[in-house]
Scaffold this motif. Structure first.
Motif, short mmCIF file in Angstrom:
data_model
loop_
_atom_site.label_atom_id
_atom_site.label_comp_id
_atom_site.label_asym_id
_atom_site.label_seq_id
_atom_site.Cartn_x
_atom_site.Cartn_y
_atom_site.Cartn_z
N SER A 191 0.83 -1.21 0.00
CA SER A 191 0.00 0.00 0.00
C SER A 191 0.86 1.26 0.00
CB SER A 191 -0.94 0.01 1.21
OG SER A 191 -0.19 0.00 2.42
N GLU A 192 2.02 1.21 0.67
CA GLU A 192 2.93 2.37 0.68
C GLU A 192 3.55 2.56 -0.70
OE1 GLU A 192 5.58 1.31 3.83
OE2 GLU A 192 4.39 2.40 5.32
N VAL A 193 3.91 1.46 -1.34
CA VAL A 193 4.48 1.54 -2.70
C VAL A 193 3.44 2.11 -3.66
CG1 VAL A 193 5.39 0.18 -4.62
CG2 VAL A 193 6.11 -0.33 -2.30
N LEU A 194 2.20 1.63 -3.55
CA LEU A 194 1.13 2.12 -4.40
C LEU A 194 0.87 3.61 -4.16
CD1 LEU A 194 -1.07 1.40 -6.48
CD2 LEU A 194 -2.58 0.97 -4.53
N GLY A 195 0.88 4.03 -2.90
CA GLY A 195 0.67 5.44 -2.58
C GLY A 195 1.75 6.33 -3.14
N ARG A 196 2.99 5.91 -3.00
CA ARG A 196 4.10 6.72 -3.53
C ARG A 196 4.06 6.77 -5.05
NH1 ARG A 196 9.39 5.34 0.23
NH2 ARG A 196 8.43 6.01 2.20
N THR A 197 3.65 5.66 -5.68
CA THR A 197 3.54 5.63 -7.13
C THR A 197 2.45 6.58 -7.60
OG1 THR A 197 4.29 3.34 -7.13
CG2 THR A 197 3.18 4.13 -9.11
N LEU A 198 1.31 6.57 -6.91
CA LEU A 198 0.22 7.46 -7.29
C LEU A 198 0.59 8.93 -7.11
CD1 LEU A 198 -2.90 5.55 -5.94
CD2 LEU A 198 -2.20 5.89 -8.31
N ILE A 199 1.31 9.23 -6.05
CA ILE A 199 1.76 10.62 -5.84
C ILE A 199 2.71 11.03 -6.96
CG2 ILE A 199 3.17 12.08 -4.35
CD1 ILE A 199 1.88 10.69 -1.97
N GLY A 200 3.64 10.15 -7.33
CA GLY A 200 4.57 10.46 -8.41
C GLY A 200 3.86 10.65 -9.74
N LEU A 201 2.88 9.80 -10.02
CA LEU A 201 2.12 9.94 -11.27
C LEU A 201 1.30 11.23 -11.28
CD1 LEU A 201 0.90 6.29 -11.91
CD2 LEU A 201 2.58 7.59 -13.22
N THR A 202 0.78 11.62 -10.12
CA THR A 202 0.02 12.86 -10.04
C THR A 202 0.90 14.07 -10.32
OG1 THR A 202 -1.44 11.86 -8.39
CG2 THR A 202 -1.45 14.25 -8.54
N VAL A 203 2.11 14.06 -9.78
CA VAL A 203 3.04 15.17 -10.02
C VAL A 203 3.43 15.23 -11.49
CG1 VAL A 203 5.37 16.00 -9.52
CG2 VAL A 203 3.92 15.21 -7.66
N VAL A 204 3.73 14.08 -12.07
CA VAL A 204 4.12 14.05 -13.49
C VAL A 204 2.95 14.49 -14.37
CG1 VAL A 204 4.77 12.50 -15.38
CG2 VAL A 204 5.94 12.35 -13.19
#
Length: 78
Positions: free
Chosen positions: A34-47
């Motif tokens: 869940s932490e990996v998924l959260g960090r991935t979603l935050i990164g995709l949102t920024v990009v």
């Protein structure tokens, strides 16, 4: 200002720069999915925000003659 009362030998200060500990730190904890998924979603949102700002900003960065023509036509009409 404030002065130290006791003298510190220079050898002690020099030795502290190269001191190495023989205690190994504990191993790093693995991230939960869940932490990996959260960090991935935050990164995709920024990009996606950066790409969106480029897409929306590109028309204003292009040098077009459309704005200049309208202004010159209006000045010739007077």
């Amino acid at each position: 200002m404030f002065r130290r009362r006791e003298a510190v030998p220079f050898a002690f200060v020099a030795e502290s720069d190269r001191f190495r500990s023989n205690v190994t730190p504990p191993p790093r904890e693995r991230l939960r999915p869940s932490e990996v998924l959260g960090r991935t979603l935050i990164g995709l949102t920024v990009v996606a925000g950066l790409v969106g700002s480029l897409v929306l900003g590109m028309p204003s960065l292009q040098s077009g003659d459309a704005g200049g023509r309208q202004q010159s036509e209006a000045s010739h009409g007077r």
